[in-house]
Design a protein around this motif. Structure first.
Motif, PDB file in Angstrom:
ATOM      1  N   LYS A  54       4.922   0.486  21.590  1.00  0.00           N
ATOM      2  CA  LYS A  54       4.768   1.905  21.926  1.00  0.00           C
ATOM      3  C   LYS A  54       5.734   2.773  21.126  1.00  0.00           C
ATOM      4  CE  LYS A  54       4.713   0.954  26.650  1.00  0.00           C
ATOM      5  NZ  LYS A  54       4.691  -0.456  26.444  1.00  0.00           N
ATOM      6  N   LEU A  55       6.761   2.159  20.579  1.00  0.00           N
ATOM      7  CA  LEU A  55       7.764   2.914  19.825  1.00  0.00           C
ATOM      8  C   LEU A  55       7.651   2.690  18.321  1.00  0.00           C
ATOM      9  CD1 LEU A  55      10.838   2.329  22.159  1.00  0.00           C
ATOM     10  CD2 LEU A  55       9.319   4.307  22.078  1.00  0.00           C
ATOM     11  N   LEU A  56       6.621   1.950  17.911  1.00  0.00           N
ATOM     12  CA  LEU A  56       6.451   1.656  16.488  1.00  0.00           C
ATOM     13  C   LEU A  56       5.251   2.411  15.934  1.00  0.00           C
ATOM     14  CD1 LEU A  56       7.020  -2.211  16.574  1.00  0.00           C
ATOM     15  CD2 LEU A  56       8.645  -0.458  15.837  1.00  0.00           C
ATOM     16  N   ILE A  57       5.320   2.715  14.666  1.00  0.00           N
ATOM     17  CA  ILE A  57       4.224   3.442  14.030  1.00  0.00           C
ATOM     18  C   ILE A  57       4.107   2.974  12.579  1.00  0.00           C
ATOM     19  CG2 ILE A  57       5.700   5.398  13.369  1.00  0.00           C
ATOM     20  CD1 ILE A  57       3.276   7.206  14.076  1.00  0.00           C
ATOM     21  N   THR A  58       2.877   2.898  12.125  1.00  0.00           N
ATOM     22  CA  THR A  58       2.618   2.544  10.729  1.00  0.00           C
ATOM     23  C   THR A  58       2.250   3.806   9.978  1.00  0.00           C
ATOM     24  OG1 THR A  58       1.755   0.405  11.429  1.00  0.00           O
ATOM     25  CG2 THR A  58       1.243   1.103   9.190  1.00  0.00           C
ATOM     26  N   SER A  59       2.915   4.030   8.881  1.00  0.00           N
ATOM     27  CA  SER A  59       2.546   5.213   8.103  1.00  0.00           C
ATOM     28  C   SER A  59       2.428   4.855   6.629  1.00  0.00           C
ATOM     29  CB  SER A  59       3.564   6.335   8.308  1.00  0.00           C
ATOM     30  OG  SER A  59       4.826   5.934   7.871  1.00  0.00           O
ATOM     31  N   HIS A  60       1.759   5.739   5.911  1.00  0.00           N
ATOM     32  CA  HIS A  60       1.586   5.528   4.488  1.00  0.00           C
ATOM     33  C   HIS A  60       2.889   5.814   3.759  1.00  0.00           C
ATOM     34  CE1 HIS A  60      -2.733   5.740   5.458  1.00  0.00           C
ATOM     35  NE2 HIS A  60      -2.859   4.964   4.402  1.00  0.00           N
ATOM     36  N   ILE A  61       3.121   5.070   2.693  1.00  0.00           N
ATOM     37  CA  ILE A  61       4.295   5.299   1.860  1.00  0.00           C
ATOM     38  C   ILE A  61       3.963   6.392   0.860  1.00  0.00           C
ATOM     39  CG2 ILE A  61       5.867   4.268   0.182  1.00  0.00           C
ATOM     40  CD1 ILE A  61       5.204   1.526   1.604  1.00  0.00           C
ATOM     41  N   LYS A  62       2.910   6.183   0.086  1.00  0.00           N
ATOM     42  CA  LYS A  62       2.393   7.248  -0.774  1.00  0.00           C
ATOM     43  C   LYS A  62       1.494   8.118   0.115  1.00  0.00           C
ATOM     44  CE  LYS A  62      -0.250   8.151  -4.993  1.00  0.00           C
ATOM     45  NZ  LYS A  62      -1.005   7.560  -6.109  1.00  0.00           N
ATOM     46  N   THR A  63       1.692   9.420   0.042  1.00  0.00           N
ATOM     47  CA  THR A  63       0.964  10.352   0.903  1.00  0.00           C
ATOM     48  C   THR A  63      -0.531  10.059   0.920  1.00  0.00           C
ATOM     49  OG1 THR A  63       2.592  11.991   0.278  1.00  0.00           O
ATOM     50  CG2 THR A  63       0.619  12.806   1.383  1.00  0.00           C
ATOM     51  N   TRP A  64      -1.078  10.006   2.131  1.00  0.00           N
ATOM     52  CA  TRP A  64      -2.483   9.677   2.318  1.00  0.00           C
ATOM     53  C   TRP A  64      -3.367  10.585   1.482  1.00  0.00           C
ATOM     54  CZ3 TRP A  64      -7.124  11.573   4.288  1.00  0.00           C
ATOM     55  CH2 TRP A  64      -8.069  10.613   4.662  1.00  0.00           C
ATOM     56  N   SER A  65      -3.093  11.881   1.503  1.00  0.00           N
ATOM     57  CA  SER A  65      -3.959  12.846   0.805  1.00  0.00           C
ATOM     58  C   SER A  65      -3.887  12.687  -0.711  1.00  0.00           C
ATOM     59  CB  SER A  65      -3.592  14.276   1.199  1.00  0.00           C
ATOM     60  OG  SER A  65      -2.270  14.566   0.808  1.00  0.00           O
ATOM     61  N   LYS A  66      -2.821  12.054  -1.197  1.00  0.00           N
ATOM     62  CA  LYS A  66      -2.669  11.862  -2.641  1.00  0.00           C
ATOM     63  C   LYS A  66      -3.036  10.448  -3.062  1.00  0.00           C
ATOM     64  CE  LYS A  66       0.042  15.662  -3.739  1.00  0.00           C
ATOM     65  NZ  LYS A  66       1.192  16.394  -3.647  1.00  0.00           N
ATOM     66  N   SER A  67      -3.458   9.626  -2.106  1.00  0.00           N
ATOM     67  CA  SER A  67      -3.814   8.250  -2.407  1.00  0.00           C
ATOM     68  C   SER A  67      -5.305   8.127  -2.680  1.00  0.00           C
ATOM     69  CB  SER A  67      -3.448   7.345  -1.218  1.00  0.00           C
ATOM     70  OG  SER A  67      -2.059   7.310  -1.025  1.00  0.00           O
ATOM     71  N   SER A  68      -5.645   7.189  -3.544  1.00  0.00           N
ATOM     72  CA  SER A  68      -7.052   6.891  -3.788  1.00  0.00           C
ATOM     73  C   SER A  68      -7.597   6.161  -2.565  1.00  0.00           C
ATOM     74  CB  SER A  68      -7.193   6.013  -5.031  1.00  0.00           C
ATOM     75  OG  SER A  68      -6.644   4.729  -4.763  1.00  0.00           O
ATOM     76  N   GLU A  95      -6.005   2.871  -2.448  1.00  0.00           N
ATOM     77  CA  GLU A  95      -4.600   2.914  -2.026  1.00  0.00           C
ATOM     78  C   GLU A  95      -4.465   3.157  -0.525  1.00  0.00           C
ATOM     79  OE1 GLU A  95      -2.449   4.614  -6.079  1.00  0.00           O
ATOM     80  OE2 GLU A  95      -3.294   6.038  -4.653  1.00  0.00           O
ATOM     81  N   ARG A  96      -5.407   3.935   0.031  1.00  0.00           N
ATOM     82  CA  ARG A  96      -5.336   4.271   1.458  1.00  0.00           C
ATOM     83  C   ARG A  96      -5.437   3.048   2.352  1.00  0.00           C
ATOM     84  NH1 ARG A  96      -9.006   9.842   1.494  1.00  0.00           N
ATOM     85  NH2 ARG A  96      -7.435  11.093   0.437  1.00  0.00           N
ATOM     86  N   VAL A  97      -6.192   2.037   1.900  1.00  0.00           N
ATOM     87  CA  VAL A  97      -6.372   0.849   2.747  1.00  0.00           C
ATOM     88  C   VAL A  97      -5.525  -0.333   2.261  1.00  0.00           C
ATOM     89  CG1 VAL A  97      -8.671   1.549   3.489  1.00  0.00           C
ATOM     90  CG2 VAL A  97      -8.419   0.122   1.437  1.00  0.00           C
ATOM     91  N   ASN A  98      -4.716  -0.104   1.236  1.00  0.00           N
ATOM     92  CA  ASN A  98      -3.845  -1.170   0.734  1.00  0.00           C
ATOM     93  C   ASN A  98      -2.689  -1.371   1.715  1.00  0.00           C
ATOM     94  OD1 ASN A  98      -1.943  -2.737  -0.614  1.00  0.00           O
ATOM     95  ND2 ASN A  98      -2.475  -1.874  -2.614  1.00  0.00           N
ATOM     96  N   PRO A  99      -2.590  -2.560   2.323  1.00  0.00           N
ATOM     97  CA  PRO A  99      -1.511  -2.781   3.293  1.00  0.00           C
ATOM     98  C   PRO A  99      -0.123  -2.622   2.681  1.00  0.00           C
ATOM     99  CG  PRO A  99      -2.675  -4.840   2.825  1.00  0.00           C
ATOM    100  CD  PRO A  99      -3.452  -3.746   2.170  1.00  0.00           C
ATOM    101  N   SER A 100      -0.009  -2.759   1.374  1.00  0.00           N
ATOM    102  CA  SER A 100       1.294  -2.576   0.722  1.00  0.00           C
ATOM    103  C   SER A 100       1.636  -1.101   0.536  1.00  0.00           C
ATOM    104  CB  SER A 100       1.313  -3.294  -0.627  1.00  0.00           C
ATOM    105  OG  SER A 100       1.323  -4.693  -0.406  1.00  0.00           O
ATOM    106  N   ASN A 101       0.745  -0.218   0.972  1.00  0.00           N
ATOM    107  CA  ASN A 101       1.046   1.210   0.983  1.00  0.00           C
ATOM    108  C   ASN A 101       1.347   1.676   2.403  1.00  0.00           C
ATOM    109  OD1 ASN A 101       1.428   3.832   0.110  1.00  0.00           O
ATOM    110  ND2 ASN A 101      -0.744   4.360   0.184  1.00  0.00           N
ATOM    111  N   SER A 102       1.713   0.745   3.257  1.00  0.00           N
ATOM    112  CA  SER A 102       2.062   1.133   4.618  1.00  0.00           C
ATOM    113  C   SER A 102       3.396   0.513   4.990  1.00  0.00           C
ATOM    114  CB  SER A 102       0.977   0.677   5.600  1.00  0.00           C
ATOM    115  OG  SER A 102       0.912  -0.731   5.608  1.00  0.00           O
ATOM    116  N   ILE A 103       4.019   1.134   5.964  1.00  0.00           N
ATOM    117  CA  ILE A 103       5.323   0.671   6.390  1.00  0.00           C
ATOM    118  C   ILE A 103       5.384   0.822   7.901  1.00  0.00           C
ATOM    119  CG2 ILE A 103       6.400   2.944   5.983  1.00  0.00           C
ATOM    120  CD1 ILE A 103       8.861   1.440   4.927  1.00  0.00           C
TER     121      ILE A 103
END
Ligand SMILES: [Zn+2]
Length: 98
Positions: free
Chosen positions: A8-22, A25-33
């Motif tokens: 409940k206290l964890l969140i996954t977000s994009h490293i490279k901005t979602w709107s600027k990702s192809s 890139e948007r679904v690449n797990p290595s673009n999330s943290i």
């Protein structure tokens, strides 16, 4: 970056901005943290970033001490799909680290 494990206290977000990702890139797990909500907020606003070898960078534009935060974070690599340097670089560039 900390010991919080409650989902409940964890969140996954994009490293490279979602709107600027192809689309790829948007679904690449290595673009999330995966971070706790505090560290996600710091990362999202660029108050912290990561080097290509996963050392934590601290923005000079944020008062860590004044907010009761120490600058002794270490990033624990996930068991799979570690963040790719290209995405980390995009985050650093966006937030003025380089
Ligand atoms: Zn955290």
């Amino acid at each position: 970056m900390c010991n919080i494990t409650d989902p409940k206290l964890l969140i996954t977000s994009h490293i490279k901005t979602w709107s600027k990702s192809s689309a790829e890139e948007r679904v690449n797990p290595s673009n999330s943290i995966l971070l706790c909500r505090l560290h996600d907020g710091l990362f999202e606003h660029g108050f912290i970033s990561l080097t290509d070898d996963y050392n934590v960078l601290y923005s000079p534009n944020f008062d860590f001490e004044g907010q009761g935060l120490t600058k002794n974070l270490t990033f624990t690599l996930p068991i799979s799909d570690p963040p790719l340097p290209a995405f980390l670089k995009a985050h650093r560039v966006k937030h003025g680290y380089e």
